[in-house]
Design an enzyme around this catalytic site. Structure first.
Site, PDB file in Angstrom:
ATOM      1  CG  LEU A   1      17.486  51.301 -34.469  1.00  0.00           C
ATOM      2  CD1 LEU A   1      16.137  50.769 -34.010  1.00  0.00           C
ATOM      3  CD2 LEU A   1      18.254  50.239 -35.269  1.00  0.00           C
TER       4      LEU A   1
ATOM      5  NE  ARG B   1       5.540  60.310 -36.726  1.00  0.00           N
ATOM      6  CZ  ARG B   1       5.719  59.500 -35.673  1.00  0.00           C
ATOM      7  NH1 ARG B   1       4.958  59.644 -34.595  1.00  0.00           N
ATOM      8  NH2 ARG B   1       6.638  58.567 -35.687  1.00  0.00           N
TER       9      ARG B   1
ATOM     10  N   GLY C   1      10.343  47.862 -39.586  1.00  0.00           N
ATOM     11  CA  GLY C   1      10.244  47.981 -38.133  1.00  0.00           C
ATOM     12  C   GLY C   1      11.596  48.006 -37.449  1.00  0.00           C
TER      13      GLY C   1
ATOM     14  CG  ASP D   1      13.917  59.408 -33.340  1.00  0.00           C
ATOM     15  OD1 ASP D   1      14.438  58.725 -32.431  1.00  0.00           O
ATOM     16  OD2 ASP D   1      12.742  59.261 -33.722  1.00  0.00           O
TER      17      ASP D   1
ATOM     18  N   GLY E   1       5.860  53.664 -26.733  1.00  0.00           N
ATOM     19  CA  GLY E   1       5.612  52.318 -26.233  1.00  0.00           C
ATOM     20  C   GLY E   1       5.567  52.366 -24.705  1.00  0.00           C
TER      21      GLY E   1
ATOM     22  CG  ASN F   1      10.944  51.591 -25.655  1.00  0.00           C
ATOM     23  OD1 ASN F   1      12.117  51.726 -25.297  1.00  0.00           O
ATOM     24  ND2 ASN F   1      10.603  51.108 -26.851  1.00  0.00           N
TER      25      ASN F   1
ATOM     26  CG  ASN G   1       8.360  60.964 -33.572  1.00  0.00           C
ATOM     27  OD1 ASN G   1       9.286  60.307 -34.031  1.00  0.00           O
ATOM     28  ND2 ASN G   1       7.749  60.642 -32.448  1.00  0.00           N
TER      29      ASN G   1
HETATM   30  C1  UD1 Z   1       9.719  53.649 -31.076  1.00  0.00           C
HETATM   31  C2  UD1 Z   1       9.403  52.458 -30.172  1.00  0.00           C
HETATM   32  C3  UD1 Z   1       8.576  52.964 -28.999  1.00  0.00           C
HETATM   33  C4  UD1 Z   1       9.342  54.048 -28.266  1.00  0.00           C
HETATM   34  C5  UD1 Z   1       9.770  55.162 -29.220  1.00  0.00           C
HETATM   35  C6  UD1 Z   1      10.723  56.093 -28.518  1.00  0.00           C
HETATM   36  C7  UD1 Z   1       9.237  50.395 -31.469  1.00  0.00           C
HETATM   37  C8  UD1 Z   1       8.344  49.436 -32.159  1.00  0.00           C
HETATM   38  N1  UD1 Z   1       8.685  51.480 -30.911  1.00  0.00           N
HETATM   39  O1  UD1 Z   1       8.499  54.160 -31.581  1.00  0.00           O
HETATM   40  O2  UD1 Z   1       8.303  51.905 -28.110  1.00  0.00           O
HETATM   41  O3  UD1 Z   1       8.555  54.567 -27.211  1.00  0.00           O
HETATM   42  O4  UD1 Z   1      10.461  54.630 -30.356  1.00  0.00           O
HETATM   43  O5  UD1 Z   1      11.010  57.228 -29.290  1.00  0.00           O
HETATM   44  O6  UD1 Z   1      10.422  50.147 -31.411  1.00  0.00           O
HETATM   45  N2  UD1 Z   1      13.641  52.861 -37.689  1.00  0.00           N
HETATM   46  C9  UD1 Z   1      14.394  52.150 -38.588  1.00  0.00           C
HETATM   47  N3  UD1 Z   1      13.802  51.214 -39.351  1.00  0.00           N
HETATM   48  C10 UD1 Z   1      12.484  50.912 -39.260  1.00  0.00           C
HETATM   49  C11 UD1 Z   1      11.707  51.641 -38.328  1.00  0.00           C
HETATM   50  C12 UD1 Z   1      12.312  52.615 -37.549  1.00  0.00           C
HETATM   51  O7  UD1 Z   1      15.602  52.376 -38.712  1.00  0.00           O
HETATM   52  O8  UD1 Z   1      12.045  50.025 -39.985  1.00  0.00           O
HETATM   53  C13 UD1 Z   1      14.299  53.883 -36.877  1.00  0.00           C
HETATM   54  C14 UD1 Z   1      13.777  55.280 -37.159  1.00  0.00           C
HETATM   55  O9  UD1 Z   1      14.562  55.908 -38.142  1.00  0.00           O
HETATM   56  C15 UD1 Z   1      13.935  55.970 -35.798  1.00  0.00           C
HETATM   57  C16 UD1 Z   1      13.811  54.834 -34.811  1.00  0.00           C
HETATM   58  O10 UD1 Z   1      14.017  53.632 -35.531  1.00  0.00           O
HETATM   59  O11 UD1 Z   1      15.195  56.551 -35.632  1.00  0.00           O
HETATM   60  C17 UD1 Z   1      12.444  54.806 -34.144  1.00  0.00           C
HETATM   61  O12 UD1 Z   1      11.445  54.712 -35.142  1.00  0.00           O
HETATM   62  P1  UD1 Z   1      10.094  55.488 -35.037  1.00  0.00           P
HETATM   63  O13 UD1 Z   1       9.285  55.195 -36.229  1.00  0.00           O
HETATM   64  O14 UD1 Z   1      10.344  56.919 -34.704  1.00  0.00           O
HETATM   65  O15 UD1 Z   1       9.458  54.733 -33.792  1.00  0.00           O
HETATM   66  P2  UD1 Z   1       8.385  55.258 -32.795  1.00  0.00           P
HETATM   67  O16 UD1 Z   1       7.035  55.097 -33.400  1.00  0.00           O
HETATM   68  O17 UD1 Z   1       8.739  56.584 -32.290  1.00  0.00           O
HETATM   69 CA    CA Z   2      10.441  58.078 -32.707  1.00  0.00          CA
END
Ligand code: UD1
Ligand code: CA
Length: 485
Positions: A12, A19, A84, A113, A150, A181, A239
């Site tokens: 992802l 941030r 999401g 990330d 999470g 998580n 982040n």
């Molecule tokens: C997410 C998890 C959280 C976990 C954390 C670990 C969810 C809802 N939350 O939170 O439980 O503890 O990661 O680091 O899954 N991304 C997409 N598309 C989107 C949203 C996000 O590709 O629509 C990708 C981001 O680029 C990133 C990753 O998913 O690489 C995580 O997204 P981020 O917004 O950093 O999630 P967290 O709030 O950190």
């Molecule tokens: Ca993250």
């Protein structure tokens, strides 16, 4: 390992990473020679998945172009709006099914990330997932500070994992949980696809959370579990730039530790920075304040630093390099470079050659045992063996329009303060006089002198600067000279 070979890995990487406060998309920020997403893709590759798809969205042209350069086999799926992590995985799976891939087996989901994640940990997750026969296995970790992550919610009585609750949606009691998580999961492909269709958006962020899949599968009666990472630092998600610096330090420590255990002396790990692509032979020695980048290689018995930066540079056995910046250079065995030397791309120093203090070289091949000891620029040149270039010499390679080549033979002695105006050739065994401007070829074995004749105008100071300190000194010297006669 191949027993747990996943059908696909979905990375992802569509989020903006607000941030980071950066014009560069978050996953393209770099540490230790790779981007964040580059590290994740490299770790994923160690699982030898049948398919690897990176979900891109924010700045997707830039991210896709970078991925194509990093790993030609990688596929990308586009998530137009960042709705999401669950939605992002859905886009990844749709990309595969649209191109006719029917997934059967395990799908691993990783965030783009988390650069410290190792292939080894991913393999442990895949193996645990298979062994337990789970529908989903989350990679979790106990962290000192769980803020923002999470939380893994477990049943009091059995300890069984029941759900993942996002920090923003968690109760105070849930926020006290320190098992989090990591964002990394192993799923059964078919159950994941079905469950993603049921994920809702009634949460504080109005997003499709991937984490909800776990609760959905459990309620449907499937086995869900967690695999706890041995080292919580491995799942550090980046982040902001504070976390980026922290991850860089941790990864650097890991790389240096590996180098030291393989026989490299690192005098000061705290001020030594290396890329994942750097290689060493045993008994290389690195002094403080040194950066080794790209495809740099240090052979046995080399000594590099202090205060040097070597990029894509190979250092031959026993060579010594100090206070040097080198980029794309080949330094031969037993060569000596520095202090205060700048070697630019295309520099090839032969065995036992020397590039000394305040010497800059570019696109230059320097033969075995040849020395350029002081204050010189050597650009676009070939020099044979056992020659010596006098101090303060310039290879004048640029006429303002084109670059030209200088060729110097073996066993030559060029004088100090020479300007070698290219294109020009100096034959084997030739000498040039100090202060010469060499514009014509010098035949082998000749001495070239190319400077004005000296003229002494006697009594000039007494006539033109009468009464000066210089005139008095000259007069005193003249008397003393007379007295002695
Ligand atoms: C997410 C998890 C959280 C976990 C954390 C670990 C969810 C809802 N939350 O939170 O439980 O503890 O990661 O680091 O899954 N991304 C997409 N598309 C989107 C949203 C996000 O590709 O629509 C990708 C981001 O680029 C990133 C990753 O998913 O690489 C995580 O997204 P981020 O917004 O950093 O999630 P967290 O709030 O950190
Ligand atoms: Ca993250």
């Amino acid at each position: 390992m191949s027993a747990n070979r996943p059908a696909a890995v979905v990375v992802l990487a569509a989020g903006e990473g607000t941030r980071m406060k950066s014009a560069t998309p978050k996953v393209l920020h770099a540490l230790c020679g790779r981007s964040l997403v580059g590290h994740v893709v490299a770790a994923s590759r160690e699982l030898s998945p049948e398919h690897l798809v990176v979900v891109v969205g924010h700045a997707r042209e830039q991210v896709s172009a970078h991925l194509a350069e990093t790993d030609a086999e990688v596929r990308t799926a586009v998530q137009h709006e960042q709705n999401g992590t669950g939605h992002a995985v859905r886009m990844g799976l749709e990309e595969l099914s649209d191109s006719g891939v029917a997934l059967d087996g395990t799908v691993i989901v990783v965030c783009g990330d988390t650069p410290l994640l190792t292939g080894e940990t991913l393999q442990r997750l895949a193996a645990a997932h298979d062994a337990d026969g789970n529908a989903v296995t989350v990679l979790s970790a106990e962290v000192p500070d769980a803020t923002g992550y999470g939380r893994i919610v477990r049943e009091d009585a059995t300890g069984a994992v029941t759900a993942i609750v996002e920090h923003k949606d968690a109760t105070d009691a849930q926020r006290a949980i320190r098992e989090i998580n990591s964002g990394v999961f192993a799923f059964d492909a078919q159950l994941l696809t079905d469950a993603l269709g049921k994920v809702r958006t009634d949460n504080s962020q109005g997003e499709e959370y991937l984490t909800d899949v776990l609760g959905i599968l459990r309620e449907a009666g499937h086995r869900v579990g967690a695999c706890v990472a041995g080292d919580h630092r491995e799942i550090l998600g980046i982040n902001n730039r504070v976390q980026l610096a922290e991850a860089r330090r941790l990864l650097n420590e890991r790389l240096l530790e590996r180098a030291m255990l393989s026989g490299v002396t690192v005098v000061d790990p705290a001020t030594t920075w290396i890329d994942v692509t750097v290689t060493f032979e045993p008994d290389a020695l690195v002094h403080p304040g040194t950066q080794l980048l790209g495809a740099t290689h240090l052979a046995t018995d080399t000594e590099v630093g202090p205060n040097s930066r070597l990029t894509d540079t190979t250092v031959g056995r026993g060579a010594v390099v100090s206070f040097t910046v080198a980029d794309g250079a080949e330094i031969g065995a037993g060569a000596n470079v520095g202090p205060y030397t700048y070697l630019r791309p295309g520099t090839r120093l032969g065995a036992k050659a020397k590039a000394g203090t305040y010497v800059e070289m570019k696109n230059a091949t320097i033969g075995e045992g040849t020395k350029v000891p002081h204050l010189s620029y050597v650009g676009d040149a070939t020099i044979g063996e056992q020659s010596n270039i006098g101090a303060a010499s310039v290879f004048v390679n640029y006429d303002g329009v084109n670059k030209h080549h200088t060729t110097i033979g073996s066993h030559c002695r060029t004088g100090a303060d020479n300007m070698l105006v290219a294109p020009v050739t100096i034959g084997d065994g030739a000498y040039t006089a100090a202060g010469s401007v060499i514009t014509k070829d010098v035949p082998p074995g000749s001495l070239a002198v190319a400077r004005g004749q000296q003229r002494n105008i006697e009594g000039w100071v007494a006539r033109k600067r009468p009464g000066s300190a210089a005139a008095r000194a000259a007069e005193a010297a003249r008397r003393e000279d007379e007295g002695q006669q």
